[in-house]
Each structure stands twice: as C-alpha cells, then as structure tokens.
Design an enzyme around this catalytic site. Structure first.
Site, mmCIF file in Angstrom:
data_model
loop_
_atom_site.group_PDB
_atom_site.id
_atom_site.type_symbol
_atom_site.label_atom_id
_atom_site.label_comp_id
_atom_site.label_asym_id
_atom_site.label_seq_id
_atom_site.Cartn_x
_atom_site.Cartn_y
_atom_site.Cartn_z
ATOM 1 N N ARG A 120 0.808 -1.228 0.000
ATOM 2 C CA ARG A 120 0.000 0.000 0.000
ATOM 3 C C ARG A 120 0.839 1.275 0.000
ATOM 4 N NH1 ARG A 120 -3.186 -3.369 3.504
ATOM 5 N NH2 ARG A 120 -5.068 -4.038 2.400
ATOM 6 N N LYS A 142 2.989 10.866 -11.769
ATOM 7 C CA LYS A 142 2.123 10.014 -12.577
ATOM 8 C C LYS A 142 2.850 8.699 -12.849
ATOM 9 C CE LYS A 142 -0.970 13.065 -15.141
ATOM 10 N NZ LYS A 142 -1.397 13.486 -16.488
ATOM 11 N N GLU A 236 -4.753 16.658 -11.273
ATOM 12 C CA GLU A 236 -5.434 17.021 -12.514
ATOM 13 C C GLU A 236 -6.926 17.231 -12.295
ATOM 14 O OE1 GLU A 236 -5.248 14.701 -16.364
ATOM 15 O OE2 GLU A 236 -3.159 15.297 -16.220
ATOM 16 N N ARG A 241 -3.229 21.126 -14.747
ATOM 17 C CA ARG A 241 -2.233 20.132 -15.075
ATOM 18 C C ARG A 241 -2.508 19.469 -16.422
ATOM 19 N NH1 ARG A 241 0.583 15.490 -11.223
ATOM 20 N NH2 ARG A 241 1.910 14.652 -12.880
ATOM 21 N N ASN A 245 -0.665 17.788 -21.138
ATOM 22 C CA ASN A 245 -0.994 16.738 -22.110
ATOM 23 C C ASN A 245 -1.046 17.256 -23.546
ATOM 24 O OD1 ASN A 245 -1.339 14.685 -20.129
ATOM 25 N ND2 ASN A 245 -3.363 15.493 -19.646
ATOM 26 N N HIS A 248 -0.714 14.971 -26.593
ATOM 27 C CA HIS A 248 -0.808 13.575 -26.173
ATOM 28 C C HIS A 248 -2.070 12.869 -26.664
ATOM 29 C CE1 HIS A 248 2.524 14.825 -23.722
ATOM 30 N NE2 HIS A 248 2.648 13.640 -23.166
ATOM 31 N N HIS A 252 -1.026 9.755 -28.428
ATOM 32 C CA HIS A 252 -1.285 8.425 -27.893
ATOM 33 C C HIS A 252 -2.019 7.550 -28.910
ATOM 34 C CE1 HIS A 252 -0.887 9.488 -23.323
ATOM 35 N NE2 HIS A 252 0.272 9.374 -23.940
ATOM 36 N N HIS A 266 7.695 7.748 -27.886
ATOM 37 C CA HIS A 266 6.705 8.620 -27.262
ATOM 38 C C HIS A 266 6.925 10.087 -27.620
ATOM 39 C CE1 HIS A 266 3.893 10.253 -24.376
ATOM 40 N NE2 HIS A 266 4.858 10.943 -23.801
#
Length: 366
Positions: A120, A142, A236, A241, A245, A248, A252, A266
């Site tokens: 955890r 992230k 986010e 934030r 991206n 992206h 992606h 990437h």
C-alpha cells in the site's frame, strides 16, 4: 547544482540537476534512506550507468540489490509489473524502504506504480537517464502501465521522494532518443511560454548537438515549469495540469496504432500530436496559420515528425479516432482536447466533436 522544489505540502520533494550527479548519488540518498538497503530497478540499456550508481551507493555505505528488466515500452505491462513486485517482495522490501528507478520513462512509470501498490505504498527515487524522462515523466508522480485498450490506462499518482538528474548521462543516449526527449522540452514553450519557444528555436540545434549549457538550461527550465503546474494541480482536478498533455491525445492514438513500439517513440508521437493540435486549431480558426506553420517548421528542423504523414502512421482516420475513445481523459462521452489560440496560449477545449477530428486527420497532407 540547480534545485527545483515540487511544492506539495508534506509530499514535497526536490529535483536536483547537476552534471556528474550520478557518481555522487549516495550522498544525496543517504539522508533519505537512512540505514535501510535500497533496491535499484534498471533496464538493460542502462547497465553502464548502473555500475556508476552502485559505486556511489557503496561509497556512502548504502546497501543495495539490483533488478534489471527488459528495455522498451513492452515492459509497461501486467506481466512485468507482476514480476517486479514478486522480486521486490522476495528481497524483503518493507513499507518504509525505497526503490530506485534508474532509466527512462518506462522504468520510472513502472517502478512508481509498483511502489504505489506494494504494501500500500513504499518510497521511491527517480534517477532518469533519458532527456524525456528528465524533463517530464520523472517529475509529478504520474505512474502506470499500458493496457490493450491504450497507454497509461492503469496507474496511480505516487510522488517520488527525490529526483536526481545528471545531464551527463545523456552523452550515451542515441540521437533519436535525444530528439524524442526534446519534443517534451519544446512543449513547455508551446503551453504558456512563447519566450521559451523562441529560445528553443534559437538554441535547439545546440542542445541536440550536446551543448552542455543549453542542455542544463532546458532541463532546469522544463522541470521548473512542470513543478509549478504540478504544485497547482497535483491530481489534474482543476484542469491546469491537463495542459501538460498537449499533443498527447493525438500522440497516444498514433502510439497505439504503432503498438507502443520503437516504431514511434513517445516523444516523436508528442511532436506529431502537437503539430496536429496546432494544425487543427488553425484549420478551425482558433489560432493563426502562421503559428501552426512555425511549430511544424521547428519540428522538421529538429528532425521530428510534424504530423500524421511524417509519423509514418497510415491507419484510417476512423481507427485513430477509435483509439482516442479509449483515452483516460474521456468523461461522459466527451474527450477534452488541448488546443491553442497561439504559441504559448494552449487551452483545454471540451467542445470538439470526434467526427470533426476524424474528418481533419483524413485530409491530404496531415
């Protein structure tokens, strides 16, 4: 040394940037790990740097074990996550221990996620070895792995305890990887810093050629920009934030079509995605055609793809849009897009219809 603090209350941490820092990593880590051993997780491409790090830990009296995983995007998978967590447990990692991620964005994302869920939540340290991971993925917490449906769809927010960036490790990086990382550098100028984009236009060639001053300046500037945005919107939730991206959503989809392989790195996908975002913004009257052309020209000058055709992806537009439907940012059937009113004027747009995007990417020359 340049130190940037990511201000997150009791989860705040420093990002230290200095040439030669890897060889002195033990000094930086000793106050954090105390008397407990650490586990270093590296990929097969950074074995040479692994020796430098272990020597630094030995010099500081820090006990350590090492796990070496296959390089490449394929390691961001359930199978590798299971292997990694099993090996960490077999090594007796405790909740208060630290795991060191030595490598690029794949290793950083994977180790970050493994430590987020192991018992955890264990501590972890980022030592990024690619330009892309130094200026982007190692900062902000992230973490995650890929799924069949898309990239980074399984993960968690889990902040590192410290990030150690040694620009000298980039000397061993292939030129293609440096270019891919440079895309994430330029992105910060496109988001909200037109002056930095102009700096990139003037100095990008020197950075790509290995100029140490240009390299340190770009890394420090990018890290400070990301730290500021993460400090304002860690999870986010406000939309601030989300600006990170940029490129992206398109990118992606291109990566998914390439099977998350070295066929399209990437950073290359981000460059193409930024080019498409600006081209779409210009085509729909959101920004000037001159700004979109300026962005595309800089990608071409830097040896990066400026759009769909240059990325080498030839999939039907409908299939690329289908990839977008699996984007983790999809909410209530709507996919927000990062678009632009101009260079340095990126914004989040929730009014874009996917059929409009499909028609746009189907146009000749995209």
């Amino acid at each position: 040394m340049t130190t940037v603090t990511v201000a997150l209350g009791d989860r705040s941490y420093d990002v230290r940037i200095e040439p030669g820092l890897l060889a002195r990593a033990g000094e930086a880590l000793a106050p954090i790990v105390g008397t407990r051993p650490v586990v270093i997780v590296a990929d097969a491409n950074v074995v040479a740097h692994l020796g430098t790090l272990t020597a630094a830990l030995d010099a500081a009296g820090i006990r350590h074990a090492e796990i070496v995983l296959p390089a490449g995007e394929g390691s961001k998978s359930w199978a590798t996550l299971e292997r990694l967590t099993d090996e960490l447990l077999a090594l007796g990692v405790e909740r208060g221990d630290h795991v060191v991620a030595l490598g690029g964005g794949v290793i950083g994302d994977l180790v970050g996620f493994a430590t987020a869920i192991l018992k955890r939540g264990c501590g972890f340290v980022q030592i990024p070895t690619t330009l892309l991971s130094q200026v982007d993925s190692s900062v902000g917490g992230k973490t995650g792995i890929n799924a069949r449906a898309g990239k980074n769809l399984i993960g968690a927010f889990h902040q590192p305890k410290i990030v150690l960036i040694d620009p000298d490790v980039l000397d061993t990086l292939p030129a293609r990887q440096v270019r891919a990382g440079y895309a994430e550098v330029v992105k910060y100028g496109l988001i909200d810093d037109a002056g930095f984009f102009a700096w990139c236009e003037a100095n990008g060639a020197a950075l790509l050629a290995g100029d140490p001053d240009a390299r340190v300046h770009a890394i420090a500037h990018a890290v400070a920009a990301k730290a500021r945005i993460v400090g304002e919107d860690e999870f986010e939730t406000t939309g601030r934030r989300a600006l990170l991206n940029l490129g992206h959503t398109f990118g992606h989809a291109l990566e998914a079509e390439a099977g998350f392989s070295d066929r399209l790195l990437h950073g290359e996908a981000v460059a193409a995605g930024c080019g498409l975002a600006f081209a779409f913004s210009a085509a729909t009257g959101r920004c000037s055609a001159d700004d979109a052309a300026r962005v595309a020209a800089h990608w071409r000058d830097s040896g990066l793809p400026d759009g769909l055709a240059a990325s080498g992806i030839t999939a039907p537009p409908a299939r690329l849009v289908e990839h977008m439907r699996h984007d983790k940012k999809m909410a209530a059937g709507t996919l927000p897009f990062l678009l632009a009113h101009g260079i340095g004027r990126t914004y989040l747009d929730k009014t874009v219809a996917l059929d409009q995007v499909e028609a746009f990417i189907g146009e000749p020359g995209r």
